[in-house]
Design an enzyme around this catalytic site. Structure first.
Site, PDB file in Angstrom:
ATOM      1  N   SER A   1       0.805  -1.227   0.000  1.00  0.00           N
ATOM      2  CA  SER A   1       0.000   0.000   0.000  1.00  0.00           C
ATOM      3  C   SER A   1       0.833   1.269   0.000  1.00  0.00           C
ATOM      4  CB  SER A   1      -0.903   0.013   1.241  1.00  0.00           C
ATOM      5  OG  SER A   1      -0.113  -0.059   2.410  1.00  0.00           O
TER       6      SER A   1
ATOM      7  N   ASN B   1       4.365  -5.719   5.419  1.00  0.00           N
ATOM      8  CA  ASN B   1       3.422  -6.800   5.754  1.00  0.00           C
ATOM      9  C   ASN B   1       4.110  -8.159   5.877  1.00  0.00           C
ATOM     10  OD1 ASN B   1       1.100  -5.025   5.543  1.00  0.00           O
ATOM     11  ND2 ASN B   1       1.456  -5.068   3.324  1.00  0.00           N
TER      12      ASN B   1
ATOM     13  N   HIS C   1       0.936   5.023   6.370  1.00  0.00           N
ATOM     14  CA  HIS C   1       0.412   5.461   5.073  1.00  0.00           C
ATOM     15  C   HIS C   1       0.498   6.972   4.918  1.00  0.00           C
ATOM     16  CE1 HIS C   1      -1.522   1.530   5.903  1.00  0.00           C
ATOM     17  NE2 HIS C   1      -1.146   1.324   4.646  1.00  0.00           N
TER      18      HIS C   1
END
Ligand SMILES: *[C@@H]1O[C@H](CO)[C@@H](O)[C@H](O)[C@H]1NC(C)=O
Length: 268
Positions: A36, A103, A227
């Protein structure tokens, strides 16, 4: 009336248009593979975040195809066939930029989320159960090396990039230390060979974040410490470009729109 010279020009155009496409030099394509922090829409939903891969095209003169996708790790990108898709797509001299790490950590011992890698830097394997299936899990470097070797076997060039930092100002004062995935991504690039290159994107980004100060960098993280806002993603993209430029452009030499001096930050 057409003059003789315009008729000749016309004939030339027809000859060009009918020449076989294999004679036309194809511009290399840059593919992005990551999570992401690189993907379009960043952390997803209405989070007001974006990934750096969305800003990277502004700095290069080649087409960029952003295949990064939220929530993925080197393992799940592999298992879902996303590296295979790229291995099938690439043509000689295409460039694939690979960046994972957010992740890939965690533990396999209690429950397996399908993303966590087997601990280790080499060919260790772990036996696990995911979605009711017995699976063999490889290490993070092994997934990157497998993908990188298949991509370079097709004539592509691979750039392995270390993961972006979480907000290094979140504790009040600046603190960044590279995770093990930085070490692993560097060693993976070395193992893939001369058609792979390593960019320490995490360190380049951290250095720029340090110089921008806490208030500015906090504003880059509207949702959580991972993010980035669009402005943050733009900065993270420029940090990657700086890393490339400081290395002479690597496989993108001649295709970067910016001069080294015009991009913020210092070479490391
Ligand atoms: C390079 O220049 C373009 C066009 O001015 C700009 O959009 C981009 O952000 C620049 N990239 C870097 C790395 O400074």
């Amino acid at each position: 009336m057409l003059s003789i010279s315009s008729l000749l020009n016309l004939a030339g155009l027809v000859a060009l248009a009918t020449s076989s496409p294999t004679n036309v030099k194809r511009a290399p394509t840059i593919y992005l593979a990551g999570d992401s922090t690189m993907a379009r829409g960043g952390g997803g939903g209405n989070s007001g975040t974006d990934g750096w891969g969305n800003f990277f095209p502004y700095s290069v003169s080649l087409p960029v195809v952003n295949k990064a996708i939220g929530g993925r790790s080197a393992r799940s990108f592999t298992v879902e066939g996303r590296f295979n898709e790229l291995i099938n797509l690439v043509q000689p001299n295409d460039i694939v930029i690979i960046e994972f790490g957010h992740n890939d950590g965690g533990s396999l011992s209690s429950s397996d989320n399908g993303r966590t890698a087997c601990p280790g830097a080499g060919s260790e394997t772990c036996q696990s159960t995911y979605n009711g299936q017995k699976v063999t899990v490889l290490t993070y470097p092994a997934y990157l090396i497998n993908a990188g070797k298949s991509l370079t076997a097709k004539g592509a060039k691979v750039i392995i990039s270390s993961p972006t930092p979480n907000n290094p100002w979140e504790g009040g004062s600046f603190a960044y230390s590279a995770s093990r995935f930085t070490t692993y991504s560097k060693s993976a690039a070395q193992s893939i060979g001369s058609n792979a290159f390593f960019v320490d994107h995490g360190q380049y980004t951290a250095n720029i974040f340090k110089s921008l100060g806490k208030a500015k960098v906090d504003s880059f993280f509207p949702k959580d410490h991972t993010h980035t806002s669009p402005a943050g993603a733009d900065t993270v993209s420029r940090a990657f470009v700086k890393g490339l430029l400081c290395a002479g452009g690597s496989f993108l030499s001649g295709s970067i729109r910016n001069s080294t001096g015009s991009v913020e930050g210092a070479c490391i």
